[in-house]
Motif scaffolding. Structure first.
Motif, PDB file in Angstrom:
ATOM      1  N   GLU A   1      -3.505   2.274  -3.829  1.00  0.00           N
ATOM      2  CA  GLU A   1      -2.975   0.824  -4.194  1.00  0.00           C
ATOM      3  C   GLU A   1      -2.337   0.654  -5.720  1.00  0.00           C
ATOM      4  OE1 GLU A   1      -1.814  -2.832  -2.551  1.00  0.00           O
ATOM      5  OE2 GLU A   1      -3.226  -1.475  -1.554  1.00  0.00           O
ATOM      6  N   PRO A   2      -1.242   0.121  -5.921  1.00  0.00           N
ATOM      7  CA  PRO A   2      -0.699  -0.048  -7.097  1.00  0.00           C
ATOM      8  C   PRO A   2      -1.495  -1.037  -7.869  1.00  0.00           C
ATOM      9  CG  PRO A   2       1.004  -0.293  -5.394  1.00  0.00           C
ATOM     10  CD  PRO A   2      -0.179  -0.311  -4.643  1.00  0.00           C
ATOM     11  N   LEU A   3      -1.404  -0.850  -9.145  1.00  0.00           N
ATOM     12  CA  LEU A   3      -2.582  -1.632 -10.103  1.00  0.00           C
ATOM     13  C   LEU A   3      -2.094  -2.768 -10.062  1.00  0.00           C
ATOM     14  CD1 LEU A   3      -3.216   0.961 -13.138  1.00  0.00           C
ATOM     15  CD2 LEU A   3      -5.094   0.378 -11.240  1.00  0.00           C
ATOM     16  N   ALA A   4      -0.829  -2.928  -9.946  1.00  0.00           N
ATOM     17  CA  ALA A   4       0.178  -4.382 -10.036  1.00  0.00           C
ATOM     18  C   ALA A   4      -0.672  -5.319  -8.849  1.00  0.00           C
ATOM     19  CB  ALA A   4       1.382  -4.318  -9.951  1.00  0.00           C
ATOM     20  N   SER A   5      -1.222  -4.704  -7.829  1.00  0.00           N
ATOM     21  CA  SER A   5      -1.588  -5.295  -6.580  1.00  0.00           C
ATOM     22  C   SER A   5      -3.062  -6.009  -6.981  1.00  0.00           C
ATOM     23  CB  SER A   5      -1.915  -4.704  -5.457  1.00  0.00           C
ATOM     24  OG  SER A   5      -0.662  -4.215  -4.967  1.00  0.00           O
ATOM     25  N   PHE A   6      -3.741  -5.724  -7.672  1.00  0.00           N
ATOM     26  CA  PHE A   6      -5.000  -6.314  -8.241  1.00  0.00           C
ATOM     27  C   PHE A   6      -4.910  -7.617  -9.084  1.00  0.00           C
ATOM     28  CE2 PHE A   6      -5.637  -1.864  -6.810  1.00  0.00           C
ATOM     29  CZ  PHE A   6      -6.788  -2.061  -6.167  1.00  0.00           C
ATOM     30  N   GLN A   7      -5.811  -8.271  -9.150  1.00  0.00           N
ATOM     31  CA  GLN A   7      -5.972  -9.385 -10.187  1.00  0.00           C
ATOM     32  C   GLN A   7      -7.229  -9.272 -11.194  1.00  0.00           C
ATOM     33  OE1 GLN A   7      -5.392 -13.240  -8.239  1.00  0.00           O
ATOM     34  NE2 GLN A   7      -3.344 -12.882  -7.659  1.00  0.00           N
ATOM     35  N   GLY A   8      -7.059  -9.444 -12.205  1.00  0.00           N
ATOM     36  CA  GLY A   8      -7.974  -9.154 -13.041  1.00  0.00           C
ATOM     37  C   GLY A   8      -8.585  -7.733 -13.521  1.00  0.00           C
ATOM     38  N   LEU A   9      -8.186  -6.901 -12.789  1.00  0.00           N
ATOM     39  CA  LEU A   9      -8.623  -5.413 -12.948  1.00  0.00           C
ATOM     40  C   LEU A   9      -8.558  -4.999 -14.493  1.00  0.00           C
ATOM     41  CD1 LEU A   9      -9.718  -2.812 -11.722  1.00  0.00           C
ATOM     42  CD2 LEU A   9      -7.463  -2.188 -10.975  1.00  0.00           C
TER      43      LEU A   9
ATOM     44  N   MET B   1       0.764  -1.226   0.122  1.00  0.00           N
ATOM     45  CA  MET B   1       0.124  -0.240  -0.026  1.00  0.00           C
ATOM     46  C   MET B   1       0.902   1.383  -0.087  1.00  0.00           C
ATOM     47  SD  MET B   1      -2.781   1.304   2.834  1.00  0.00           S
ATOM     48  CE  MET B   1      -3.777  -0.058   2.406  1.00  0.00           C
ATOM     49  N   ARG B   2       0.497   2.216  -0.759  1.00  0.00           N
ATOM     50  CA  ARG B   2       1.262   3.518  -0.773  1.00  0.00           C
ATOM     51  C   ARG B   2       0.525   4.389  -0.076  1.00  0.00           C
ATOM     52  NH1 ARG B   2       3.159   4.363  -6.957  1.00  0.00           N
ATOM     53  NH2 ARG B   2       4.161   2.122  -7.326  1.00  0.00           N
TER      54      ARG B   2
ATOM     55  N   LEU C   1      -4.447   3.125  -8.136  1.00  0.00           N
ATOM     56  CA  LEU C   1      -5.891   3.292  -7.976  1.00  0.00           C
ATOM     57  C   LEU C   1      -6.080   3.858  -6.684  1.00  0.00           C
ATOM     58  CD1 LEU C   1      -8.425   2.784  -9.602  1.00  0.00           C
ATOM     59  CD2 LEU C   1      -8.513   0.421  -8.488  1.00  0.00           C
ATOM     60  N   ASN C   2      -7.025   4.763  -6.588  1.00  0.00           N
ATOM     61  CA  ASN C   2      -7.387   5.382  -5.416  1.00  0.00           C
ATOM     62  C   ASN C   2      -8.822   4.595  -4.865  1.00  0.00           C
ATOM     63  OD1 ASN C   2      -9.541   7.555  -4.031  1.00  0.00           O
ATOM     64  ND2 ASN C   2      -7.196   7.429  -3.071  1.00  0.00           N
ATOM     65  N   LEU C   3      -8.983   3.755  -3.999  1.00  0.00           N
ATOM     66  CA  LEU C   3      -9.950   3.088  -3.690  1.00  0.00           C
ATOM     67  C   LEU C   3     -10.656   3.402  -2.407  1.00  0.00           C
ATOM     68  CD1 LEU C   3     -11.656   0.261  -4.716  1.00  0.00           C
ATOM     69  CD2 LEU C   3     -10.012  -0.948  -3.364  1.00  0.00           C
ATOM     70  N   GLN C   4     -11.935   3.407  -2.292  1.00  0.00           N
ATOM     71  CA  GLN C   4     -12.763   3.892  -1.408  1.00  0.00           C
ATOM     72  C   GLN C   4     -13.775   2.814  -1.276  1.00  0.00           C
ATOM     73  OE1 GLN C   4     -12.627   6.795   0.312  1.00  0.00           O
ATOM     74  NE2 GLN C   4     -10.803   7.228  -1.064  1.00  0.00           N
TER      75      GLN C   4
END
Length: 267
Positions: free
Chosen positions: A61-69, A1-2, A45-48
């Motif tokens: 969160e870095p986009l690379a942390s997600f799967q299938g996004l 997490m950044r 990605l800024n996620l709420q």
């Protein structure tokens, strides 16, 4: 997490508010989400996450942390896997803006490992927050090895929110600040006391600042550049307390130049 200088502030306020009311109502591992990509940093990605009027949190969160996004547009289904559990999302994206529903699937393996570390009373909402802030058992063990043993669950969540990592602890120790309390580490993270900041000040001759003085420098904007400006303005021996006072009262090199009568004359 950044985490944010800002990023810290937003996540901190939202998550601390979340934990403050968590015990007073029934926790549900689901809710709605909204998200947006950042032009300044398209790799994140800024996620709420919303779970009602008093359960909201946000993080980048870095986009690379997600799967299938995919944020290009249309229906989307993706996940955010953590050691403490997996967030599953479905919804829509359009022009970098997204919204939908999510659910959290807690990891039983995580709870078992936590129990071996002395945490046998992790509540569902605490596990949710540990997952959101990406607190891993490896980080907990590494912090314990550095002297931060048996932190409370709330302190572990704070470690995630404010990014108190073993690397940060070692960096401050190497910069001359070993053995700080956990609260001091959190305060340092909140206000931006980094090993690099300490190093720059040491290079300017401030080799014995207290933790409180470092915090005061960051809170009031006493930067290495400001120190240099004051010295170049005729104050080579200005003290730490004087630097803070100068900042509090808005005295900078322009003010000093104007008061000394050396300001360029207007034509």
């Amino acid at each position: 997490m950044r985490l944010m200088s800002s990023r810290l502030s937003l996540v901190a306020l939202l998550l601390m508010a979340t934990s403050a009311v968590a015990a007073s109502s029934t926790f549900e591992p689901r809710g709605t989400w909204s998200a947006s990509t950042k032009r300044s940093d398209p790799s994140t990605l800024n996620l709420q996450l919303q779970q009602g009027p008093h359960r909201n949190m946000g993080f980048t969160e870095p986009l690379a942390s997600f799967q299938g996004l995919s944020t290009t547009g249309g229906a989307t289904t993706f996940t955010l896997p953590r050691e403490a559990g997996t967030f599953r999302f479905d919804g829509q994206f359009q022009d970098g803006q997204g919204a939908g529903h999510f659910r959290f699937e807690a990891s039983s393996a995580f709870l078992k490992t936590m129990a071996t570390l002395g945490y046998s009373d992790i509540t569902p909402e605490a596990q949710f927050q540990l997952a959101a802030t990406n607190v891993t058992t490896a980080r907990i063990q590494a912090l314990a090895a550095l002297g931060y043993k048996q932190l409370s669950t709330e302190e572990l969540i704070q470690a995630g929110i404010f990014d108190v990592t073993p690397k940060y602890v070692r960096g401050l120790s190497d910069a001359g600040y070993p053995g700080l309390s956990f609260k001091e580490l959190v305060a340092g993270r909140i206000h931006g006391v980094t090993p690099d900041f300490v190093k720059q000040l040491r290079e300017l001759g401030f080799t014995d600042l207290t933790q409180d003085q470092l915090l005061a420098f960051r809170i009031h904007g006493v930067t290495p550049d400001f120190v240099k400006q004051m010295r170049e303005s005729g104050y080579p021996n200005v003290t730490p307390d004087e630097l803070v006072a100068l900042r509090i009262h808005g005295i900078d090199r322009v003010f000093i130049r104007d008061m000394s009568g050396t300001a360029p004359k207007k034509k």
